[in-house]
Design a protein around this motif. Structure first.
Motif, PDB file in Angstrom:
ATOM      1  N   GLY A   1      76.681  67.655   5.244  1.00  0.00           N
ATOM      2  CA  GLY A   1      75.691  66.705   5.730  1.00  0.00           C
ATOM      3  C   GLY A   1      74.925  67.211   6.938  1.00  0.00           C
ATOM      4  N   LEU A   2      75.635  67.779   7.897  1.00  0.00           N
ATOM      5  CA  LEU A   2      74.965  68.285   9.101  1.00  0.00           C
ATOM      6  C   LEU A   2      74.099  69.498   8.787  1.00  0.00           C
ATOM      7  CD1 LEU A   2      77.873  67.947  11.705  1.00  0.00           C
ATOM      8  CD2 LEU A   2      75.825  66.524  11.521  1.00  0.00           C
ATOM      9  N   SER A   3      74.591  70.366   7.942  1.00  0.00           N
ATOM     10  CA  SER A   3      73.799  71.543   7.560  1.00  0.00           C
ATOM     11  C   SER A   3      72.534  71.130   6.817  1.00  0.00           C
ATOM     12  CB  SER A   3      74.638  72.483   6.678  1.00  0.00           C
ATOM     13  OG  SER A   3      75.792  72.930   7.359  1.00  0.00           O
ATOM     14  N   LEU A   4      72.665  70.176   5.898  1.00  0.00           N
ATOM     15  CA  LEU A   4      71.508  69.692   5.149  1.00  0.00           C
ATOM     16  C   LEU A   4      70.520  68.990   6.068  1.00  0.00           C
ATOM     17  CD1 LEU A   4      70.244  69.311   2.321  1.00  0.00           C
ATOM     18  CD2 LEU A   4      71.496  67.147   2.165  1.00  0.00           C
ATOM     19  N   GLY A   5      71.040  68.159   6.967  1.00  0.00           N
ATOM     20  CA  GLY A   5      70.171  67.427   7.880  1.00  0.00           C
ATOM     21  C   GLY A   5      69.371  68.330   8.795  1.00  0.00           C
ATOM     22  N   PHE A   6      70.040  69.273   9.439  1.00  0.00           N
ATOM     23  CA  PHE A   6      69.340  70.197  10.335  1.00  0.00           C
ATOM     24  C   PHE A   6      68.420  71.133   9.564  1.00  0.00           C
ATOM     25  CE2 PHE A   6      72.895  69.203  13.307  1.00  0.00           C
ATOM     26  CZ  PHE A   6      72.113  68.773  14.364  1.00  0.00           C
ATOM     27  N   GLY A   7      68.807  71.481   8.343  1.00  0.00           N
ATOM     28  CA  GLY A   7      67.976  72.364   7.530  1.00  0.00           C
ATOM     29  C   GLY A   7      66.682  71.713   7.078  1.00  0.00           C
ATOM     30  N   LEU A   8      66.684  70.381   6.976  1.00  0.00           N
ATOM     31  CA  LEU A   8      65.501  69.655   6.502  1.00  0.00           C
ATOM     32  C   LEU A   8      64.718  68.991   7.632  1.00  0.00           C
ATOM     33  CD1 LEU A   8      67.014  67.958   3.307  1.00  0.00           C
ATOM     34  CD2 LEU A   8      65.527  69.958   3.401  1.00  0.00           C
ATOM     35  N   LEU A   9      65.021  69.320   8.866  1.00  0.00           N
ATOM     36  CA  LEU A   9      64.320  68.706   9.996  1.00  0.00           C
ATOM     37  C   LEU A   9      62.825  69.019   9.984  1.00  0.00           C
ATOM     38  CD1 LEU A   9      66.678  69.036  13.102  1.00  0.00           C
ATOM     39  CD2 LEU A   9      65.883  66.947  11.984  1.00  0.00           C
TER      40      LEU A   9
ATOM     41  N   PRO B   1      66.582  61.113   8.634  1.00  0.00           N
ATOM     42  CA  PRO B   1      67.432  60.052   8.060  1.00  0.00           C
ATOM     43  C   PRO B   1      68.775  60.565   7.563  1.00  0.00           C
ATOM     44  CG  PRO B   1      65.591  60.561   6.605  1.00  0.00           C
ATOM     45  CD  PRO B   1      65.314  61.244   7.901  1.00  0.00           C
ATOM     46  N   VAL B   2      68.801  61.827   7.102  1.00  0.00           N
ATOM     47  CA  VAL B   2      70.079  62.402   6.661  1.00  0.00           C
ATOM     48  C   VAL B   2      71.055  62.502   7.832  1.00  0.00           C
ATOM     49  CG1 VAL B   2      71.216  64.465   5.749  1.00  0.00           C
ATOM     50  CG2 VAL B   2      69.061  63.684   4.741  1.00  0.00           C
ATOM     51  N   LEU B   3      70.563  62.983   8.972  1.00  0.00           N
ATOM     52  CA  LEU B   3      71.415  63.107  10.154  1.00  0.00           C
ATOM     53  C   LEU B   3      71.858  61.745  10.666  1.00  0.00           C
ATOM     54  CD1 LEU B   3      69.632  65.970  12.137  1.00  0.00           C
ATOM     55  CD2 LEU B   3      71.822  66.083  10.955  1.00  0.00           C
ATOM     56  N   VAL B   4      70.964  60.753  10.610  1.00  0.00           N
ATOM     57  CA  VAL B   4      71.322  59.401  11.053  1.00  0.00           C
ATOM     58  C   VAL B   4      72.437  58.840  10.180  1.00  0.00           C
ATOM     59  CG1 VAL B   4      70.513  57.022  11.261  1.00  0.00           C
ATOM     60  CG2 VAL B   4      69.082  58.890  12.085  1.00  0.00           C
TER      61      VAL B   4
ATOM     62  N   ALA C   1      78.044  57.540   9.462  1.00  0.00           N
ATOM     63  CA  ALA C   1      79.195  57.669   8.569  1.00  0.00           C
ATOM     64  C   ALA C   1      80.412  58.201   9.304  1.00  0.00           C
ATOM     65  CB  ALA C   1      78.848  58.580   7.390  1.00  0.00           C
ATOM     66  N   TRP C   2      80.206  59.188  10.191  1.00  0.00           N
ATOM     67  CA  TRP C   2      81.384  59.746  10.843  1.00  0.00           C
ATOM     68  C   TRP C   2      82.003  58.759  11.833  1.00  0.00           C
ATOM     69  CZ3 TRP C   2      77.712  63.417  13.666  1.00  0.00           C
ATOM     70  CH2 TRP C   2      77.764  63.272  15.050  1.00  0.00           C
TER      71      TRP C   2
ATOM     72  N   ILE D   1      69.868  49.517  12.662  1.00  0.00           N
ATOM     73  CA  ILE D   1      70.569  50.789  12.495  1.00  0.00           C
ATOM     74  C   ILE D   1      70.234  51.732  13.641  1.00  0.00           C
ATOM     75  CG2 ILE D   1      70.769  52.838  11.039  1.00  0.00           C
ATOM     76  CD1 ILE D   1      70.391  51.114   8.618  1.00  0.00           C
ATOM     77  N   LEU D   2      68.958  51.772  14.031  1.00  0.00           N
ATOM     78  CA  LEU D   2      68.529  52.653  15.115  1.00  0.00           C
ATOM     79  C   LEU D   2      69.186  52.269  16.439  1.00  0.00           C
ATOM     80  CD1 LEU D   2      66.774  54.974  16.077  1.00  0.00           C
ATOM     81  CD2 LEU D   2      64.888  53.345  16.393  1.00  0.00           C
ATOM     82  N   GLY D   3      69.262  50.960  16.696  1.00  0.00           N
ATOM     83  CA  GLY D   3      69.875  50.500  17.932  1.00  0.00           C
ATOM     84  C   GLY D   3      71.349  50.856  18.006  1.00  0.00           C
ATOM     85  N   ARG D   4      72.062  50.674  16.894  1.00  0.00           N
ATOM     86  CA  ARG D   4      73.486  51.014  16.856  1.00  0.00           C
ATOM     87  C   ARG D   4      73.680  52.520  16.989  1.00  0.00           C
ATOM     88  NH1 ARG D   4      76.744  46.866  14.932  1.00  0.00           N
ATOM     89  NH2 ARG D   4      78.303  48.363  14.232  1.00  0.00           N
ATOM     90  N   ALA D   5      72.748  53.269  16.371  1.00  0.00           N
ATOM     91  CA  ALA D   5      72.845  54.725  16.451  1.00  0.00           C
ATOM     92  C   ALA D   5      72.658  55.207  17.882  1.00  0.00           C
ATOM     93  CB  ALA D   5      71.804  55.368  15.534  1.00  0.00           C
ATOM     94  N   LEU D   6      71.675  54.636  18.593  1.00  0.00           N
ATOM     95  CA  LEU D   6      71.426  55.024  19.982  1.00  0.00           C
ATOM     96  C   LEU D   6      72.612  54.677  20.877  1.00  0.00           C
ATOM     97  CD1 LEU D   6      67.663  54.013  20.392  1.00  0.00           C
ATOM     98  CD2 LEU D   6      68.618  56.322  20.199  1.00  0.00           C
ATOM     99  N   TYR D   7      73.214  53.522  20.606  1.00  0.00           N
ATOM    100  CA  TYR D   7      74.388  53.132  21.393  1.00  0.00           C
ATOM    101  C   TYR D   7      75.529  54.131  21.200  1.00  0.00           C
ATOM    102  CZ  TYR D   7      78.762  50.784  22.462  1.00  0.00           C
ATOM    103  OH  TYR D   7      80.011  50.493  22.927  1.00  0.00           O
ATOM    104  N   ARG D   8      75.719  54.528  19.964  1.00  0.00           N
ATOM    105  CA  ARG D   8      76.835  55.410  19.672  1.00  0.00           C
ATOM    106  C   ARG D   8      76.571  56.837  20.135  1.00  0.00           C
ATOM    107  NH1 ARG D   8      78.187  52.750  13.730  1.00  0.00           N
ATOM    108  NH2 ARG D   8      79.080  50.822  14.576  1.00  0.00           N
ATOM    109  N   VAL D   9      75.296  57.239  20.214  1.00  0.00           N
ATOM    110  CA  VAL D   9      74.972  58.549  20.752  1.00  0.00           C
ATOM    111  C   VAL D   9      75.443  58.661  22.202  1.00  0.00           C
ATOM    112  CG1 VAL D   9      73.052  60.010  21.522  1.00  0.00           C
ATOM    113  CG2 VAL D   9      73.052  59.086  19.209  1.00  0.00           C
ATOM    114  N   LYS D  10      75.329  57.565  22.934  1.00  0.00           N
ATOM    115  CA  LYS D  10      75.693  57.564  24.356  1.00  0.00           C
ATOM    116  C   LYS D  10      77.207  57.511  24.577  1.00  0.00           C
ATOM    117  CE  LYS D  10      71.461  54.994  25.484  1.00  0.00           C
ATOM    118  NZ  LYS D  10      70.919  53.727  26.055  1.00  0.00           N
ATOM    119  N   SER D  11      77.945  57.159  23.543  1.00  0.00           N
ATOM    120  CA  SER D  11      79.390  57.011  23.694  1.00  0.00           C
ATOM    121  C   SER D  11      80.092  58.361  23.545  1.00  0.00           C
ATOM    122  CB  SER D  11      79.937  56.038  22.648  1.00  0.00           C
ATOM    123  OG  SER D  11      81.349  56.006  22.694  1.00  0.00           O
TER     124      SER D  11
END
Length: 214
Positions: free
Chosen positions: A44-52, A59-62, A67-68, A100-110
Motif C-alpha cells: 500500500g505504501l509503495s503504491l501510494g508513494f509511487g502514484l503521487l 487517496p491510496v495513502l490516506v 487502515a493501519w 475522514i480528512l479531519g480524523r486523518a489529520l488528528y491521527r497524523v499528529k498522534s
C-alpha cells in the motif's frame, strides 16, 4: 525445602493454567497476521508513494493510513483479550472529527500512529521468530515423548528401551520448560504491544502534572 517445593509446584502448574494456552494462541496468530500486515503495508505504501505524481497516490495513502490505525486497534484489543494485559487507549482524547480528512489529520499528529506502524512492521519478523521457537520446542518435546516408539521401529538414538523410556520421561519436563519459555515470549510481545499501541507515556505525564498541581 519449602522454597524448592513452591518452585517445583509453579514449574508444573504452568500446564494447568488457562493463560498459558491463551499465550500460545497469541503466538500462533503472530506469524500469519504479521505476514498479512507486512504485505499490506509495504504494498500500500509503495503504491501510494509511487502514484503521487498522478494524484491517485494521495487517496491510496490516506486509506492505508486509516487502515493501519484500525489494524493496530485490533492488535491492541487482541493483546488485551488473549494476553490479559491492560493497554491504555490509543487516543489521548476523544476524536470529535466526523470527516475522514479531519480524523486523518488528528491521527497524523498522534505519536501513537507512528509507533503503531512500527509495531505492525516489526510483528512480521517477531511472528517468524515465535513460529520458529514454537516449532522447535514442540518438535523436541514430541520427539522425546514418543522415543520408546521410535526405539521399537529403529529410529531412536537411544541404545536400549530403558534409555528410550528415560528420554520420554525427560520429555515431560522439557515440555513444561517449553511452556515457560513460550509464556516469557508472550510476555515480551505483550510488553512491546503495550509500549507501542497506547498513549501510555503522555497519559502518564498528564497524570504526573495533575498530581503535582493538586
Amino acid at each position: 525445602m519449602a522454597e524448592i517445593e513452591t518452585a517445583l509446584r509453579e514449574f508444573v502448574m504452568v500446564a494447568y493454567k488457562k493463560q498459558t494456552y491463551m499465550n500460545i494462541l497469541y503466538l500462533l496468530f503472530s506469524f500469519p497476521l504479521g505476514t498479512a500486515y507486512f504485505v499490506f503495508l509495504v504494498t500500500g505504501l509503495s503504491l501510494g508513494f509511487g502514484l503521487l505524481l498522478v494524484w491517485i497516490g494521495i487517496p491510496v495513502l490516506v486509506l492505508v493510513f486509516l487502515a493501519w490505525w484500525e489494524i493496530a486497534s485490533f492488535e491492541r484489543q487482541m493483546a488485551i483479550w488473549l494476553l490479559g494485559i491492560d493497554i491504555p487507549s490509543m487516543s489521548l482524547k476523544p476524536v470529535n472529527e466526523k470527516s475522514i480528512l479531519g480524523r486523518a489529520l488528528y491521527r497524523v499528529k498522534s505519536p501513537v500512529t507512528w509507533k503503531a506502524l512500527l509495531f505492525l512492521l516489526v510483528k512480521f519478523p517477531l511472528g517468524i521468530f515465535s513460529l520458529v521457537v514454537m516449532a522447535f520446542l514442540v518438535s523436541l518435546t514430541l520427539g522425546m515423548l514418543i522415543n520408546p516408539i521410535l526405539y521399537l521401529v529403529g529410529e531412536s538414538f537411544a541404545s536400549s528401551l530403558q534409555e528410550a523410556i528415560l528420554v520420554s520421561i525427560s520429555g515431560i519436563f522439557v515440555g513444561l520448560a517449553s511452556m515457560h519459555v513460550l509464556n516469557l515470549l508472550a510476555h515480551i510481545s505483550g510488553s512491546f504491544a503495550k509500549r507501542m499501541l497506547s498513549g501510555y507515556e503522555k497519559q502518564a505525564d498528564v497524570s504526573l502534572v495533575e498530581e503535582m498541581n493538586s
